[in-house]
Design an enzyme around this catalytic site. Structure first.
Site: not given
Ligand code: 2AM
Length: 503
Positions: A135, A207, A210-211, A214
């Site tokens: 990332s 990940k 995480h997105n 986000e």
């Protein structure tokens, strides 16, 4: 003889691949690179020779066999190709050239179930497979991304030195990300933003979350901006200054920082601010939707994260919204005059909502680790996200601290620091949402984050009625508050005078 061989190989020379290769080369590693379309390889090598100080560390190959043979064994080959079928095609093309013990590392945005499948397939053939979340976009890849690797510990120990070298770094003393590197001048020292996440698909799952975070982080910022614009009548540039100020405090983060920049950007092609000319129809590539889908499948209440995905979907219906705006009526917005107080309230609403959103992301990962038999280190994950990635933020240190104090923490909101923030900020938060609702301004992310807090802190919820409804029409049974858990009852509704049976 072996000294001529590359330390690592990389396939896929789009921007992310090129930048990661240069980052690796900057750290003194010799890297062999390959791309399906060989023109890209040749162009990249030319670019390296002209622009990059570490170019002698990069060697390009147009033949896959020659590329593989140029790498030290056990080989480490990083894939940065388009996620999905392209990754499978690249792996299949590589397989005949690999030897036992070689390690394939997928740095793309793979779906974690694909990573689980690929890891199983490659390990059955005697190769290792690491799925690594990467990332930080193009700049992160070039000068220090946040890296979330998973696979076998043995494969990880082979990759670890390189991954630690190229990752973003956090200052030992301040806990802040170290200033960015420059071509040929990597950051020295610091704690790297990478650590072993777990087996098979764990890294890509983390990940993905995480997105998802986000998405909600961005949506919350957008709602804060929209309230200042619509409710306070502020200009983009003024709002940008507010974000700039917020970036000095607890909200300090990459997304707040770039928001301040964006809002103060004048339109290079005309009058006024650029953001006012950007069409309000959001796109998405799918990882937010994956996160929401996974939450639905696992029964994890990540409602605010899902709401952020839906908010993008609703925004994308631009033409429909324009038509509906002429038909469907709501209250007329009444401009508020007490700017200072309301801006402060919006800031509190933003911080409280953000805490709930992260609580949901971590709760989701806690469910996933049970479903997929991983053991995740949540404090380490928050640390990895501290630098390099899009959601990097000062407050992530508080999450690392929370899990250090209580590794078994059930929900971030229960950590004393976060509890205190929610206690002190919630009056403002509720006021902001009430104002928005009264004025017909949509704040789906602020609202759903608050609903999560209010739901989670409620010892009683109306699910008693819901369970009775289920029993009424489907004989799904219910438990009783006056009996021990695990005993299930049913009545034939309407139950007047009818016996209740235990099921
Ligand atoms: P290309 O330059 O040959 O298209 C990002 O798109 C990267 O993924 C590029 O390096 C691209 O290679 C690669 N890629 C896309 N589809 C691919 C496929 N089906 N097989 C191999 N590589 C592919």
């Amino acid at each position: 003889m072996t000294t001529n061989l590359a330390d690592i190989g990389l396939v896929g020379l789009a921007v992310m691949g090129q930048n990661l290769a240069l980052n690796i080369a900057d750290h003194g590693y010799h890297i062999a690179v390959y791309n399906r379309n060989s023109e890209k390889t040749l162009d990249f090598i030319k670019r390296c020779e002209h622009e990059e100080p570490a170019h002698e560390h990069v060697k390009g190959y147009v033949d896959m066999l020659a590329f593989v043979r140029a790498i030290k064994r056990p080989r480490k080959i990083v894939l940065l190709v388009k996620a999905g079928a392209a990754t499978d095609a690249t792996i299949e093309a590589l397989l005949p050239h690999l030897e036992q013990g070689d390690i394939v590392i997928d740095g793309g945005n793979a779906h974690w179930l694909d990573t689980i499948r690929r890891e199983k397939h490659l390990s059955s053939l005697g190769f290792a497979f690491i799925g690594s979340g990467v990332s930080g976009g193009e700049t992160g890849a070039r000068f220090g991304p946040s890296l979330m690797p998973s696979g076998t510990l043995e494969a990880w120990s082979s990759l670890e030195p390189i991954w630690r070298d190229i990752a973003a770094k956090i200052d030992h003393k301040t806990g802040e990300p170290l200033p960015g590197a420059a071509p040929g001048k990597p950051v020295e020292g610091g704690v790297p933003c990478t650590a072993y996440i777990g087996p098979n698909g764990a890294g890509h799952y983390v990940k993905m979350v995480h997105n998802g975070i986000e998405y909600i982080d961005m949506q919350l910022i957008c709602e804060a901006y929209w309230l200042m614009k619509t409710l306070l009548g502020m200009e983009a540039g003024e709002i940008g200054k507010v974000f700039q100020e917020w970036n000095e405090g607890v909200l300090s983060s990459f997304l707040i920082e770039i928001t301040a920049d964006i809002l103060q950007q004048k339109d290079p092609a005309g009058e006024g601010y650029l953001v006012d000319k950007v069409l309000d129809a959001a796109g998405q590539k799918g990882t937010g939707q994956w996160t929401a889908s996974s939450a639905l499948e696992l029964g994890a209440p990540a409602n605010a994260i899902a709401e952020a995905v839906f908010a993008r979907a609703l925004s994308a219906l631009k033409d429909e919204r324009v038509k509906a705006s002429k038909v469907l009526q709501g209250p007329v917005v009444k401009l508020e005059t007490d700017r200072v107080a309301i801006i402060e309230a919006i800031r509190d609403a933003l911080y409280c909502s953000k805490i709930c959103a992260y609580a949901q992301g971590f709760q989701l990962m806690a469910e996933a680790q049970i479903a997929y038999a991983w053991t995740l280190n949540f404090g380490a994950i928050a640390h990895i996200w501290r630098g390099g990635c899009i959601i990097r933020a000062r407050f992530l240190q508080k999450i690392t601290d929370a899990y250090a104090t209580d590794p078994g923490l059930k929900n971030l909101m229960l950590d004393p620091y976060f509890t205190e923030v929610l206690h002190t900020g919630q009056a403002h938060w509720r006021e902001v949402i009430a104002l928005a609702v009264r004025n017909g301004i949509p704040v789906p992310a602020f609202g759903s984050a608050l609903a999560y807090l209010d739901g989670y802190r409620s010892a009683s919820l109306p699910a008693n009625l819901l369970q009775a409804q289920r029993d009424y029409f489907g004989a799904h049974t219910y438990e009783r508050t006056d009996q021990s858990r695990g005993r299930f009852f049913h009545v034939d509704w309407p139950a007047v005078g009818r016996p209740q049976s235990e099921m």
